[in-house]
Design an enzyme around this catalytic site. Structure first.
Site, PDB file in Angstrom:
ATOM      1  N   TRP A 135      60.013  24.947 -12.162  1.00 39.26           N
ATOM      2  CA  TRP A 135      59.653  25.924 -13.187  1.00 39.26           C
ATOM      3  C   TRP A 135      60.434  27.224 -13.035  1.00 39.26           C
ATOM      4  CZ3 TRP A 135      55.761  23.354 -15.991  1.00 39.26           C
ATOM      5  CH2 TRP A 135      55.482  23.946 -17.235  1.00 39.26           C
TER       6      TRP A 135
ATOM      7  N   HIS B 200      52.119  17.078 -10.487  1.00 42.04           N
ATOM      8  CA  HIS B 200      53.358  17.777 -10.791  1.00 42.04           C
ATOM      9  C   HIS B 200      53.056  19.214 -11.163  1.00 42.04           C
ATOM     10  CE1 HIS B 200      55.282  13.698 -12.038  1.00 42.04           C
ATOM     11  NE2 HIS B 200      55.237  13.850 -10.741  1.00 42.04           N
ATOM     12  N   THR B 201      54.074  20.076 -11.005  1.00 40.33           N
ATOM     13  CA  THR B 201      53.910  21.453 -11.454  1.00 40.33           C
ATOM     14  C   THR B 201      53.676  21.471 -12.955  1.00 40.33           C
ATOM     15  OG1 THR B 201      55.510  22.081  -9.776  1.00 40.33           O
ATOM     16  CG2 THR B 201      54.908  23.749 -11.362  1.00 40.33           C
ATOM     17  N   GLN B 202      52.530  21.904 -13.386  1.00 38.47           N
ATOM     18  CA  GLN B 202      52.262  22.013 -14.823  1.00 38.47           C
ATOM     19  C   GLN B 202      52.264  23.460 -15.262  1.00 38.47           C
ATOM     20  OE1 GLN B 202      52.360  19.539 -16.748  1.00 38.47           O
ATOM     21  NE2 GLN B 202      52.240  17.893 -15.254  1.00 38.47           N
ATOM     22  N   GLN B 203      52.160  24.351 -14.308  1.00 38.52           N
ATOM     23  CA  GLN B 203      52.289  25.773 -14.605  1.00 38.52           C
ATOM     24  C   GLN B 203      52.750  26.489 -13.351  1.00 38.52           C
ATOM     25  OE1 GLN B 203      48.484  27.767 -15.095  1.00 38.52           O
ATOM     26  NE2 GLN B 203      47.459  25.894 -14.464  1.00 38.52           N
TER      27      GLN B 203
END
Lengths: 242, 273
Positions: B150, B43-46
């Site tokens: 994000w 998953h997009t973590q940043q």
């Protein structure tokens, strides 16, 4: 020559393992809510400020909702979850009307909310929820919930950021805690009685203006929703915006 | 022990039999679905390539919104011609900051939404308030799956009563409205300048279009001065109720900058005088 690195209390920290960053699905959006029940009415009030951290997102973002069937609902804490909870409740209420063609009782609404909250026991809605309405006898009633659905019926309850500031004031002024009958020479507790609507409104306004003074996440405006047998009425009072 | 890089450290199949991935939910990959990759789902973590602030202000006859043209990869200026304000239907624009790949995914979602809306209809129905509700639900759903988009989004346009409508939505699915809105760095730099112009809803009625545009332009200048991840080319959107028009202008330049103080700056890698 070796460079001298100033050692501060932070520079001494040595980390050997990589720092793990994990997405935090929650935030705290501040604000405070307050519900008081009277003999033939109930009020549910909330400030209109929404914050994240030290930022004021909005000075007018209402969080107390008239959801129909003479019910007032407010969830305070993480605004994402709060709005979701109210939306899902409104939807369930709509389907209740389709299926049963009658109004939802306040006590039934409270039980429904318990199930909605407990249904997410292991990924909770991060909110303190208060439901206001009238009971079967037409008396005002307040139900308050913790984030995972534990609930009880009460005469009054404050929730959210400044709950700990307001609740003791309410104990004293609504339930007359630590007050004695003036004629008993400090022997008999003051007898509890139903407050009039004007008294309740004044209490709510005092509670919120004091909470505004002492809590940075409370302020901007106060919206009070009043439910009686004739329906729901809204009053707005400005609060300090600093 | 298995030494295959994708199964490193796992008990070897030859000795212990096929590994049971259901034990303690050892993997977040759904094993019932035969996926091509054995690699865990990520998953997009940043955010990777990012866009900086979007800012908006209400005035007596509508809304002004702006966002610059840069996409940065850390401190690298990766994209310099990235238009982050997009028009959706006839009645709304969406300004998006944060991760650019997620922005492009949202762009596709909104495109699909428009096709759905236009299909078999004689007129458009998609208003700004519908759009903001949709986006709020998308953002909240993704955060609930612990797989957020994000971004911070500002939706501006006309609602179903043809009134000016403005909303901010973030990656947690929190949404709010205010006469002045900004995402990212703009929240710290632009909001105080914008709120000086419109403190209350009453001040909105007093603010002229020219004054509002100038305020937004000034804010974009201040952001270019002080936000290291911003650029001097931006999109400017003017929403006007009286003519019921939305105009979106790209390639607007930051004007009237003062840099003469720069010659007195020493240090920061500049040779000492």
């Amino acid at each position: 020559m070796q460079k001298v690195i100033p050692t501060t209390e932070y520079a001494n920290e040595v980390r050997n393992e990589p720092i793990e960053h994990r997405f935090n699905p929650y935030s705290d959006n501040g604000g405070t809510i307050l519900g008081i029940a009277g003999e033939d009415f109930a009020v549910l009030a909330g400030d209109t400020r929404q914050t994240t951290g030290y930022s004021i997102n909005s000075r007018y973002e209402p969080k107390v909702f008239n959801v129909g069937d003479n019910l007032l609902l407010s969830a305070n804490g993480f605004a994402g979850d709060a709005n979701q909870l109210v939306k899902v409740f409104e939807n369930k209420l709509k389907w209740y009307h389709f299926n049963h063609n009658k109004n939802l009782k306040t006590s039934s609404a409270a039980r429904l909310i318990q199930h909605m909250l407990y249904g997410k026991r292991f990924f909770p809605y991060y909110v303190h929820t208060i439901l206001a309405g009238l009971d079967d006898e037409g008396k005002g009633c307040i139900y308050s919930f913790d984030p995972v659905g534990s609930y009880e019926r009460e005469q009054c309850r404050a929730g959210g950021a400044a709950a700990s500031l307001i609740m003791p004031f309410l104990d004293n002024q609504v339930n007359f805690k630590n007050q004695m009958d003036p004629n008993s020479n400090g022997k008999k507790p003051k007898e509890i009685r139903y407050l009039k609507l004007e008294e309740v409104i004044q209490l709510v306004r005092d509670a919120f203006s004091s909470a505004t003074e002492r809590h940075i996440e409370v302020g901007d405006g106060l919206e009070i929703l009043i439910v009686t047998k004739d329906g729901v009425r809204t009053e707005y009072y400005p609060l300090k915006r600093d | 022990m298995n030494h295959d890089p994708f199964h490193w450290g796992r008990p070897s199949t030859k000795t212990y039999g096929e590994y049971n991935y259901l034990i303690s939910n050892a993997s977040n990959v759904d094993r019932s679905v035969k996926s091509n990759s054995e690699f865990p789902k990520m998953h997009t973590q940043q955010p990777m390539i990012t866009g900086t602030s979007v800012i908006a202000i209400k005035y007596k006859d509508g809304i002004i919104m702006a966002a610059d043209h840069m996409g940065s990869y850390g401190s690298l200026m990766k994209l310099e011609d990235l238009k982050r304000i997009i028009q959706v239907g006839d009645d709304a624009v969406v300004g998006i900051s944060g991760d650019i790949s997620d922005f492009q995914y949202l762009e596709r979602l909104l495109d699909d939404l428009q096709i759905e809306d236009a299909y078999d209809m004689d007129q458009e129905h998609l208003k700004a308030n519908h759009l903001s509700e949709y986006l709020t639900r998308v953002m909240y759903n993704r955060r609930t799956k612990m797989n957020p988009l994000w971004n911070a989004i500002i939706v501006a346009g006309f609602d179903d009563k043809d009134e000016p409508y403005l909303k901010h939505i973030d990656l947690l699915g929190v949404s709010y409205t205010s006469p002045t809105l900004a995402t990212g760095f703009g929240n710290h730099l632009a909001i105080p300048l914008l709120r000086k112009k419109v403190e209350t809803e009453d001040d909105v009625k007093k603010l002229s279009k020219e004054d509002a545009i100038q305020t937004i332009k000034d804010c974009m200048k201040v952001l270019f001065y002080r936000d290291a991840r911003s650029w001097n080319k931006y999109s400017l959107c003017v929403i006007e109720k009286s003519t019921k028009s939305i105009s979106l202008e790209h390639e607007v330049q930051v004007e009237n900058m003062k840099w003469d103080f720069a010659q007195h700056i020493t240090g920061y890698g500049v040779p000492q005088l």
